[in-house]
Design a protein around this motif. Sequence first.
Motif, PDB file in Angstrom:
ATOM      1  N   PHE A 202       0.844  -1.195   0.000  1.00  0.00           N
ATOM      2  CA  PHE A 202       0.000   0.000   0.000  1.00  0.00           C
ATOM      3  C   PHE A 202       0.876   1.239   0.000  1.00  0.00           C
ATOM      4  O   PHE A 202       2.078   1.162   0.283  1.00  0.00           O
ATOM      5  N   VAL A 203       0.266   2.363  -0.361  1.00  0.00           N
ATOM      6  CA  VAL A 203       1.008   3.624  -0.448  1.00  0.00           C
ATOM      7  C   VAL A 203       0.537   4.547   0.663  1.00  0.00           C
ATOM      8  O   VAL A 203      -0.654   4.567   0.984  1.00  0.00           O
ATOM      9  N   SER A 204       1.466   5.268   1.276  1.00  0.00           N
ATOM     10  CA  SER A 204       1.087   6.223   2.330  1.00  0.00           C
ATOM     11  C   SER A 204       1.593   7.610   1.994  1.00  0.00           C
ATOM     12  O   SER A 204       2.743   7.769   1.589  1.00  0.00           O
ATOM     13  N   LEU A 205       0.731   8.574   2.192  1.00  0.00           N
ATOM     14  CA  LEU A 205       1.162   9.968   2.135  1.00  0.00           C
ATOM     15  C   LEU A 205       1.286  10.429   3.583  1.00  0.00           C
ATOM     16  O   LEU A 205       0.299  10.493   4.308  1.00  0.00           O
ATOM     17  N   LEU A 206       2.534  10.691   3.991  1.00  0.00           N
ATOM     18  CA  LEU A 206       2.779  11.110   5.380  1.00  0.00           C
ATOM     19  C   LEU A 206       2.989  12.609   5.392  1.00  0.00           C
ATOM     20  O   LEU A 206       3.966  13.112   4.821  1.00  0.00           O
ATOM     21  N   VAL A 207       2.062  13.303   6.006  1.00  0.00           N
ATOM     22  CA  VAL A 207       2.096  14.769   5.990  1.00  0.00           C
ATOM     23  C   VAL A 207       2.024  15.285   7.423  1.00  0.00           C
ATOM     24  O   VAL A 207       0.997  15.195   8.072  1.00  0.00           O
ATOM     25  N   SER A 208       3.160  15.815   7.896  1.00  0.00           N
ATOM     26  CA  SER A 208       3.185  16.233   9.303  1.00  0.00           C
ATOM     27  C   SER A 208       3.992  17.510   9.453  1.00  0.00           C
ATOM     28  O   SER A 208       4.367  18.145   8.467  1.00  0.00           O
ATOM     29  N   GLY A 209       4.288  17.861  10.710  1.00  0.00           N
ATOM     30  CA  GLY A 209       5.078  19.056  10.969  1.00  0.00           C
ATOM     31  C   GLY A 209       6.542  18.847  10.620  1.00  0.00           C
ATOM     32  O   GLY A 209       7.287  19.805  10.430  1.00  0.00           O
ATOM     33  N   HIS A 338      -0.481  21.357  -4.537  1.00  0.00           N
ATOM     34  CA  HIS A 338       0.890  20.925  -4.841  1.00  0.00           C
ATOM     35  C   HIS A 338       1.114  19.487  -4.372  1.00  0.00           C
ATOM     36  O   HIS A 338       1.606  18.644  -5.118  1.00  0.00           O
ATOM     37  N   VAL A 339       0.736  19.205  -3.138  1.00  0.00           N
ATOM     38  CA  VAL A 339       1.005  17.873  -2.595  1.00  0.00           C
ATOM     39  C   VAL A 339       0.206  16.809  -3.357  1.00  0.00           C
ATOM     40  O   VAL A 339       0.712  15.709  -3.628  1.00  0.00           O
ATOM     41  N   VAL A 340      -1.001  17.147  -3.766  1.00  0.00           N
ATOM     42  CA  VAL A 340      -1.834  16.162  -4.463  1.00  0.00           C
ATOM     43  C   VAL A 340      -1.324  15.936  -5.894  1.00  0.00           C
ATOM     44  O   VAL A 340      -1.183  14.791  -6.333  1.00  0.00           O
ATOM     45  N   THR A 341      -0.996  17.028  -6.603  1.00  0.00           N
ATOM     46  CA  THR A 341      -0.540  16.844  -7.991  1.00  0.00           C
ATOM     47  C   THR A 341       0.811  16.110  -8.027  1.00  0.00           C
ATOM     48  O   THR A 341       1.014  15.220  -8.853  1.00  0.00           O
ATOM     49  N   LYS A 342       1.700  16.449  -7.100  1.00  0.00           N
ATOM     50  CA  LYS A 342       2.997  15.762  -7.099  1.00  0.00           C
ATOM     51  C   LYS A 342       2.847  14.303  -6.650  1.00  0.00           C
ATOM     52  O   LYS A 342       3.578  13.431  -7.116  1.00  0.00           O
ATOM     53  N   SER A 343       1.916  14.039  -5.770  1.00  0.00           N
ATOM     54  CA  SER A 343       1.694  12.640  -5.346  1.00  0.00           C
ATOM     55  C   SER A 343       1.205  11.825  -6.539  1.00  0.00           C
ATOM     56  O   SER A 343       1.625  10.684  -6.739  1.00  0.00           O
ATOM     57  N   ARG A 381      -8.203  15.973   2.534  1.00  0.00           N
ATOM     58  CA  ARG A 381      -8.832  14.672   2.277  1.00  0.00           C
ATOM     59  C   ARG A 381      -9.738  14.747   1.046  1.00  0.00           C
ATOM     60  O   ARG A 381      -9.732  13.865   0.203  1.00  0.00           O
ATOM     61  N   ARG A 382     -10.509  15.838   0.970  1.00  0.00           N
ATOM     62  CA  ARG A 382     -11.433  15.964  -0.146  1.00  0.00           C
ATOM     63  C   ARG A 382     -10.676  16.090  -1.474  1.00  0.00           C
ATOM     64  O   ARG A 382     -10.994  15.430  -2.453  1.00  0.00           O
ATOM     65  N   LEU A 383      -9.616  16.933  -1.465  1.00  0.00           N
ATOM     66  CA  LEU A 383      -8.834  17.127  -2.697  1.00  0.00           C
ATOM     67  C   LEU A 383      -8.172  15.834  -3.151  1.00  0.00           C
ATOM     68  O   LEU A 383      -8.168  15.501  -4.338  1.00  0.00           O
ATOM     69  N   LEU A 384      -7.597  15.111  -2.188  1.00  0.00           N
ATOM     70  CA  LEU A 384      -6.941  13.840  -2.518  1.00  0.00           C
ATOM     71  C   LEU A 384      -7.940  12.905  -3.168  1.00  0.00           C
ATOM     72  O   LEU A 384      -7.673  12.289  -4.192  1.00  0.00           O
ATOM     73  N   HIS A 385      -9.094  12.832  -2.523  1.00  0.00           N
ATOM     74  CA  HIS A 385     -10.118  11.929  -3.009  1.00  0.00           C
ATOM     75  C   HIS A 385     -10.545  12.321  -4.409  1.00  0.00           C
ATOM     76  O   HIS A 385     -10.540  11.517  -5.331  1.00  0.00           O
ATOM     77  N   GLU A 386     -10.885  13.627  -4.561  1.00  0.00           N
ATOM     78  CA  GLU A 386     -11.382  14.105  -5.859  1.00  0.00           C
ATOM     79  C   GLU A 386     -10.369  13.869  -6.962  1.00  0.00           C
ATOM     80  O   GLU A 386     -10.673  13.316  -8.005  1.00  0.00           O
ATOM     81  N   LYS A 387      -9.118  14.293  -6.686  1.00  0.00           N
ATOM     82  CA  LYS A 387      -8.137  14.296  -7.784  1.00  0.00           C
ATOM     83  C   LYS A 387      -7.562  12.913  -8.048  1.00  0.00           C
ATOM     84  O   LYS A 387      -7.518  12.479  -9.193  1.00  0.00           O
ATOM     85  N   LEU A 388      -7.114  12.222  -7.027  1.00  0.00           N
ATOM     86  CA  LEU A 388      -6.494  10.908  -7.272  1.00  0.00           C
ATOM     87  C   LEU A 388      -7.525   9.902  -7.757  1.00  0.00           C
ATOM     88  O   LEU A 388      -7.281   9.145  -8.697  1.00  0.00           O
TER      89      LEU A 388
END
Length: 481
Positions: A202-209, A338-343, A381-388
């Motif tokens: 599985f793939v994970s997008l880890l987005v934190s501080g 940016h994060v969604v398009t690059k992912s 979450r919504r953007l990831l869902h919509e775009k990916l």
Amino acid sequence: MVFISNVSNTSSLVFRLCNSCTKKLRLRPHLNFSKSSSVFAKCYGLQRRSYIVLAIESSCDDSTVALIDRQPGGIPPRLIEHSKKSLDNTAAGGIIPLDARNHHQTYIAPMVKDLLKKHNIKKPDLICATRGPGMIGSLSAGYNLAKGLAVAWDVPLVGVHHMLGHLLTPRFFQSQENNNKGENDDLKNQADSHSNIPQYPFVSLLVSGGHTMLVLSESTTKHKILANTMDIAIGDMLDKCARDLGITGSMLAKEMEAFINEGPLNKSAVDISLQFPNPLQNKQGRINVSAYSFAGFITSLRINIEKYFPGVKSPATELSVEVRRELARRIQHAIFNHVVTKSYKALETAIDLKYISYRPSPERPLDFVCAGGVASNMTLRRLLHEKLQKKFYLPQPKTDSNNNNNDKDKDKDLTESKVNKEAIRFYYPPPMWCTDNALMVGWAGIELWESCGLYTDLSALPTAKWSIEDVLEMPGWLYRD
Ligand code: AMP
Ligand code: ZN
């Protein structure tokens, strides 16, 4: 994972070939598994008795401690209690490493004592503590306490990789959802509605501080970074932009999300021509860079404020709430875009390079975890869902010559056979478990202990730098016999 049950007349030994570690492990007889148990039990319920796990996470500025009851026979683990004390960085305007270390040294030991006393637990059976990566003073405070307790109680210690904790968290929550009907209701109700546990690969997008990375996980210990940030982390940048827009609090990006949602939004409050960049896009000599870059966003925000609102100083509190809210919405959207398009680009590259052996589709969905503090943001979450989802869901673009004719077919495709099916199955921890916590460390420790038979030598040091690609390369792992 392959299990070989080698039963001799006197001792029933279980040998397990762990594809994470590619080692043949000899497990204790009492760790045998029942053939009639569920798939979950085969992977995780390798014990016959329940055991108690004490987990400690102190990699940054949150002191967190958890007690977990690991149930036997495939029953998912039960969180007994979690406690957290966060350092208030508001006045300092950021994390001061020495303050963070002192915070952990002040609070973690009493937190452990209180939790054990409250639940009348004399000693746990397993201790899991974050070994790295993180701030070394902070890590040492929690990890060295864990070592001392492991010596005093003579119980094993698992030194956990912090990012592994984040990316395995949805497996804990989905197991609650699937298997623990009626128990742990408060946790179960927060979990998203998928009924499956994320399955390898599985793939994970880890987005934190502290991190922004896209990781492909093939097993508990085998991970490949598909994209990483070239400069600072997404959470750090969101916090900086929020501060410049006059937002206050201890988790600025979280406050910014709340500020945007408080509405009402007025898109025309800011000139339509005020825009933010999407870095690292294709241009001549540079295509499909699999990386993120956030450092430019704060400069762009400042330049834009200077250009469109001359004389306004940072933080921009002189601007009306309406204007600040619209600026916050636009910068947050630009950063997430940016994060969604690059992912997406990185996923495509991973498919082209055959790191991922198939193209996700409704027929063969890809499990996708999004975790880390920023993953609690609903707009992301919504953007990831919509775009990916859309990118992998839609049929491949047709050639120009037959485009017109196929529009109807395309709609048919979408409305009929593939309806309600997903190309990407998203898994998010409940928002309160996206930020750093000890539950994720306890769960990752349980997975390492049970699936791989791993624990940590007491001489092993905490480590500030530790790539998720090198989980097993760090010296100090022991295999239980
Ligand atoms: P972590 O490093 O995983 O503990 O996450 C902390 C980071 O997540 C900080 O930068 C927070 O500002 C950020 N964060 C927490 N909640 C949200 C949210 N709802 N939206 C965006 N960022 C958030
Ligand atoms: Zn974290």
